[in-house]
Design a protein around this motif. Structure first.
Motif, PDB file in Angstrom:
ATOM      1  N   THR A  43     -38.412 -41.427  32.130  1.00 41.09           N
ATOM      2  CA  THR A  43     -38.129 -42.802  31.741  1.00 41.09           C
ATOM      3  C   THR A  43     -38.637 -43.750  32.824  1.00 41.09           C
ATOM      4  OG1 THR A  43     -35.951 -42.769  32.792  1.00 41.09           O
ATOM      5  CG2 THR A  43     -36.058 -42.122  30.465  1.00 41.09           C
ATOM      6  N   PRO A  44     -38.968 -44.998  32.451  1.00 44.16           N
ATOM      7  CA  PRO A  44     -39.410 -45.954  33.481  1.00 44.16           C
ATOM      8  C   PRO A  44     -38.403 -46.126  34.597  1.00 44.16           C
ATOM      9  CG  PRO A  44     -39.884 -46.807  31.289  1.00 44.16           C
ATOM     10  CD  PRO A  44     -39.062 -45.560  31.096  1.00 44.16           C
ATOM     11  N   GLY A  45     -37.105 -46.096  34.263  1.00 47.46           N
ATOM     12  CA  GLY A  45     -36.084 -46.250  35.289  1.00 47.46           C
ATOM     13  C   GLY A  45     -36.107 -45.111  36.290  1.00 47.46           C
ATOM     14  N   THR A  46     -36.238 -43.875  35.792  1.00 48.57           N
ATOM     15  CA  THR A  46     -36.284 -42.724  36.687  1.00 48.57           C
ATOM     16  C   THR A  46     -37.527 -42.762  37.569  1.00 48.57           C
ATOM     17  OG1 THR A  46     -35.062 -41.342  35.109  1.00 48.57           O
ATOM     18  CG2 THR A  46     -36.332 -40.209  36.794  1.00 48.57           C
ATOM     19  N   LEU A  47     -38.667 -43.080  36.970  1.00 49.39           N
ATOM     20  CA  LEU A  47     -39.909 -43.106  37.739  1.00 49.39           C
ATOM     21  C   LEU A  47     -39.929 -44.262  38.736  1.00 49.39           C
ATOM     22  CD1 LEU A  47     -42.466 -42.178  34.941  1.00 49.39           C
ATOM     23  CD2 LEU A  47     -41.413 -40.696  36.651  1.00 49.39           C
ATOM     24  N   ARG A  48     -39.329 -45.384  38.358  1.00 43.91           N
ATOM     25  CA  ARG A  48     -39.239 -46.501  39.314  1.00 43.91           C
ATOM     26  C   ARG A  48     -38.335 -46.125  40.485  1.00 43.91           C
ATOM     27  NH1 ARG A  48     -35.867 -50.942  40.049  1.00 43.91           N
ATOM     28  NH2 ARG A  48     -36.910 -52.720  41.041  1.00 43.91           N
ATOM     29  N   LEU A  49     -37.217 -45.452  40.185  1.00 47.52           N
ATOM     30  CA  LEU A  49     -36.328 -44.993  41.249  1.00 47.52           C
ATOM     31  C   LEU A  49     -37.034 -43.984  42.140  1.00 47.52           C
ATOM     32  CD1 LEU A  49     -33.450 -45.088  42.412  1.00 47.52           C
ATOM     33  CD2 LEU A  49     -32.829 -43.264  40.821  1.00 47.52           C
ATOM     34  N   ALA A 313     -37.708 -35.995  43.700  1.00 43.13           N
ATOM     35  CA  ALA A 313     -36.510 -35.161  43.911  1.00 43.13           C
ATOM     36  C   ALA A 313     -35.372 -35.981  44.503  1.00 43.13           C
ATOM     37  CB  ALA A 313     -36.847 -33.988  44.825  1.00 43.13           C
ATOM     38  N   ASP A 314     -35.694 -36.871  45.445  1.00 46.72           N
ATOM     39  CA  ASP A 314     -34.676 -37.719  46.061  1.00 46.72           C
ATOM     40  C   ASP A 314     -34.110 -38.695  45.040  1.00 46.72           C
ATOM     41  OD1 ASP A 314     -33.041 -38.800  47.972  1.00 46.72           O
ATOM     42  OD2 ASP A 314     -34.604 -39.933  48.990  1.00 46.72           O
ATOM     43  N   GLY A 315     -34.981 -39.290  44.222  1.00 46.47           N
ATOM     44  CA  GLY A 315     -34.520 -40.238  43.217  1.00 46.47           C
ATOM     45  C   GLY A 315     -33.626 -39.588  42.171  1.00 46.47           C
ATOM     46  N   VAL A 316     -33.995 -38.394  41.736  1.00 47.04           N
ATOM     47  CA  VAL A 316     -33.177 -37.681  40.756  1.00 47.04           C
ATOM     48  C   VAL A 316     -31.797 -37.375  41.319  1.00 47.04           C
ATOM     49  CG1 VAL A 316     -32.947 -35.449  39.582  1.00 47.04           C
ATOM     50  CG2 VAL A 316     -35.091 -36.706  39.450  1.00 47.04           C
ATOM     51  N   SER A 317     -31.750 -37.043  42.607  1.00 49.27           N
ATOM     52  CA  SER A 317     -30.450 -36.716  43.215  1.00 49.27           C
ATOM     53  C   SER A 317     -29.521 -37.922  43.264  1.00 49.27           C
ATOM     54  CB  SER A 317     -30.659 -36.165  44.634  1.00 49.27           C
ATOM     55  OG  SER A 317     -31.093 -37.182  45.524  1.00 49.27           O
ATOM     56  N   LEU A 318     -30.087 -39.141  43.148  1.00 46.93           N
ATOM     57  CA  LEU A 318     -29.270 -40.350  43.199  1.00 46.93           C
ATOM     58  C   LEU A 318     -28.747 -40.767  41.829  1.00 46.93           C
ATOM     59  CD1 LEU A 318     -31.472 -42.466  45.654  1.00 46.93           C
ATOM     60  CD2 LEU A 318     -29.410 -41.162  46.199  1.00 46.93           C
TER      61      LEU A 318
END
Length: 413
Positions: A43-49, A313-318
């Motif tokens: 999703t754009p939100g995940t990729l932006r994060l 990986a860091d963004g997903v963990s958040l």
């Protein structure tokens, strides 16, 4: 004549292979997203994060690259990033957003100067000096925060908020169209559109600067006489000395730039990734930046690619409720490793191929055996991935020949 046309055939072949691998990776991600029905993967939100999480790692990695290309190992990136977080908050609070960016650069460069004096002038072991700077940086930031932020509005002995941050931009038309296509969840097309939306919606100017520094670093180090001299100091400083290169000067310049880049990474954490400053804000990202430099094989584009991977990986963990998403990533990682194992095995590295294949099968079994990954594990994901990729890729890495080695003017090679 274009750069591509003037490049040797081997370089063009490598670039074509890189493009094919990138396309294969995107297709694999899309397939896993469709198979697992985990739409949050792209999703754009995940990729932006993920992009926001990647930029501090990228800047630290570029900082490490500058130092090591001149022959100095900069383990002190973490401490220099910490100094940058305080510099960004202090100067932005009193003088504005871009003053905060400059303050972070200066504070990081100050940490780089300490490392340069210790390692270049006095010959202190690079690892010992870097560790000392990390410890000193953490203590110095705690002291400075308590001294300067306690009595400020929005401040405290360990934090500060309410300061200006760089502006964000959204590209109208492109952003809206990409968001619409992304919402359709079409195979591959929506995943590419999500990436476009992620980089065209609420994009910080500091993010643009971070990516521009990748191109600038590549151009300076590989396309200018200055860069050639600097890299010669990291490969064979004695030979560079015989050709009239002032090795000490180039090493100092490189380490100062290294510290400034790390400080800019700290500014990104305090001004983009978060809108407030807290002590200890880096949370190990300086070390992950060092790992991204190594995994990127001491090359700016490699650092960018590895930083995006670590940032994802860091963004997903958040993300909240990230267990199912990390579960889907187990399948993705196992497929990537199976492909990597096949390449190694067919290339003659049979032992490596078999070991990597066994790891891939273990991850696949884990994916099939559970429905979700515990929340405690997801927070460890970036750090485990750091150790894992370095272990897998260690055989193809080549650091600058004189990196970390002591140098004295006039000594024999």
């Amino acid at each position: 004549m274009t750069i591509l046309a003037s490049a040797p055939p081997a370089v063009r072949q490598y670039r074509h292979l890189t493009l094919l691998l990138a396309l294969a990776a995107v297709v694999t991600v899309s397939l896993v997203r469709v198979f697992t029905d985990e739409s949050r993967m792209t999703t754009p939100g995940t990729l932006r994060l993920a992009l926001i999480a990647a930029c501090p790692i990228l800047l630290a990695g570029l900082g490490g690259l500058w130092a090591e290309r001149a022959g100095v190992v900069n383990i002190g990136l973490e401490g220099q990033m910490l100094l940058g977080t305080w510099g960004a908050a202090f100067f932005a609070y009193h003088f504005g957003a871009w003053a905060g960016v400059l303050g972070a650069l200066l504070m990081g460069a100050l940490g780089g100067l300490l490392h340069a004096v210790a390692t270049i002038t006095f010959g202190v072991d690079h690892i010992i000096s870097g560790v000392a700077i990390n410890i000193a940086g953490l203590g110095a930031v705690g002291y400075l925060a308590q001294t300067f932020f306690t009595d400020l509005d929005g401040g405290g002995p360990r934090n500060l908020s309410g300061y200006a941050v760089p502006a964000q931009i959204t590209i109208p038309g492109i952003s809206d169209a990409a968001l619409w296509v992304s919402d359709q969840r079409w195979f591959l097309v929506s995943d590419i559109a999500a990436a476009v939306a992620g980089v065209t919606t609420r994009l910080s100017l500091l993010t643009i600067l971070a990516v521009a520094l990748v191109a600038l670093t590549a151009w300076v180090l590989w396309r200018t006489p200055f860069g050639l001299r600097l890299r010669s100091c990291g490969e064979n400083p004695q030979a560079a000395e015989t050709l009239g290169v002032n090795v000490y000067r180039y090493k100092y310049i490189a380490v100062l730039i290294s510290g400034a880049f790390a400080g800019l990474g700290g500014a990104y954490l305090a001004m983009v990734a978060s809108s407030s400053f807290t002590t200890g804000q880096t949370n190990g990202r300086g070390y992950i930046g060092l790992a991204s430099m190594i995994f990127g094989n001491w090359n700016p584009t490699g650092v960018l690619a590895s930083s995006l991977m670590f940032g994802y990986a860091d963004g997903v963990s958040l993300l909240s409720d990230n267990g199912p998403l990390v579960h889907a990533l187990l399948l993705l990682l196992s497929l990537i490793l199976l492909g990597y194992a096949a390449v190694k095995y067919l290339g003659g590295e049979r032992v490596t191929g078999i070991v990597v294949a066994l790891i891939a099968v273990a991850l696949l079994v884990w994916y099939l055996a559970v429905d979700s990954v515990p929340a405690d594990f997801t927070g460890m994901t970036p750090y485990l991935l750091t150790l894992f990729v370095l272990a897998v890729a260690s055989q193809r890495l080549r650091m600058p020949a004189a990196s970390g080695k002591p140098y004295r003017r006039g000594q024999a090679g």
